[in-house]
Design an enzyme around this catalytic site. Structure first.
Site, mmCIF file in Angstrom:
data_model
loop_
_atom_site.group_PDB
_atom_site.id
_atom_site.type_symbol
_atom_site.label_atom_id
_atom_site.label_comp_id
_atom_site.label_asym_id
_atom_site.label_seq_id
_atom_site.Cartn_x
_atom_site.Cartn_y
_atom_site.Cartn_z
ATOM 1 N N CYS A 31 0.840 -1.208 0.000
ATOM 2 C CA CYS A 31 0.000 0.000 0.000
ATOM 3 C C CYS A 31 0.875 1.258 0.000
ATOM 4 O O CYS A 31 1.585 1.515 0.973
ATOM 5 C CB CYS A 31 -0.909 -0.054 1.228
ATOM 6 S SG CYS A 31 -1.702 1.488 1.666
ATOM 7 N N CYS A 34 0.202 3.718 2.822
ATOM 8 C CA CYS A 34 0.689 3.122 4.086
ATOM 9 C C CYS A 34 2.194 3.366 4.228
ATOM 10 O O CYS A 34 2.674 3.659 5.320
ATOM 11 C CB CYS A 34 0.421 1.619 4.114
ATOM 12 S SG CYS A 34 -1.310 1.159 4.044
#
Length: 103
Positions: A31, A34
């Site tokens: 991600c 993230c």
């Protein structure tokens, strides 16, 4: 201190039974957002002593992700006294996170 990695095995002890507020960062290695948030989380883990800063990898801890109904990542959850007091997806600044933790 590095961010604490939470699993279903240590969740009760580290999160539900914590006497401090707990920040849970639901994330995954693939991600992009993230990865942008990760240095902020690690910085907070080094600096904040009045709260627990924790990470939950959604790919490794699918049960916890389901329990919190995580639909997108990163999702930040703040828990106090074993109860969710904040839950929101997306990248946040260090100042925004500190404000959530009231530190």
């Amino acid at each position: 201190m590095a961010a604490l990695h939470i699993t279903k095995e240590n969740f009760d002890k580290e999160v539900l039974q914590s006497d401090k507020p707990v920040l849970l960062d639901f994330w995954a290695s693939w991600c992009g957002p993230c990865q942008m948030l990760m240095p902020v989380i690690e910085e907070l883990a080094e600096e904040v002593t009045s709260a627990k800063i924790c990470k939950i990898n959604v790919d490794e801890q699918e049960e916890l992700a389901a329990q919190f109904q995580i639909m997108s990542i990163p999702t930040l959850v703040v828990m106090k006294n074993g109860k969710v007091v904040f839950c929101e997806s997306g990248v946040k600044s260090k100042q925004e996170i500190l404000k959530l933790l009231n530190v």
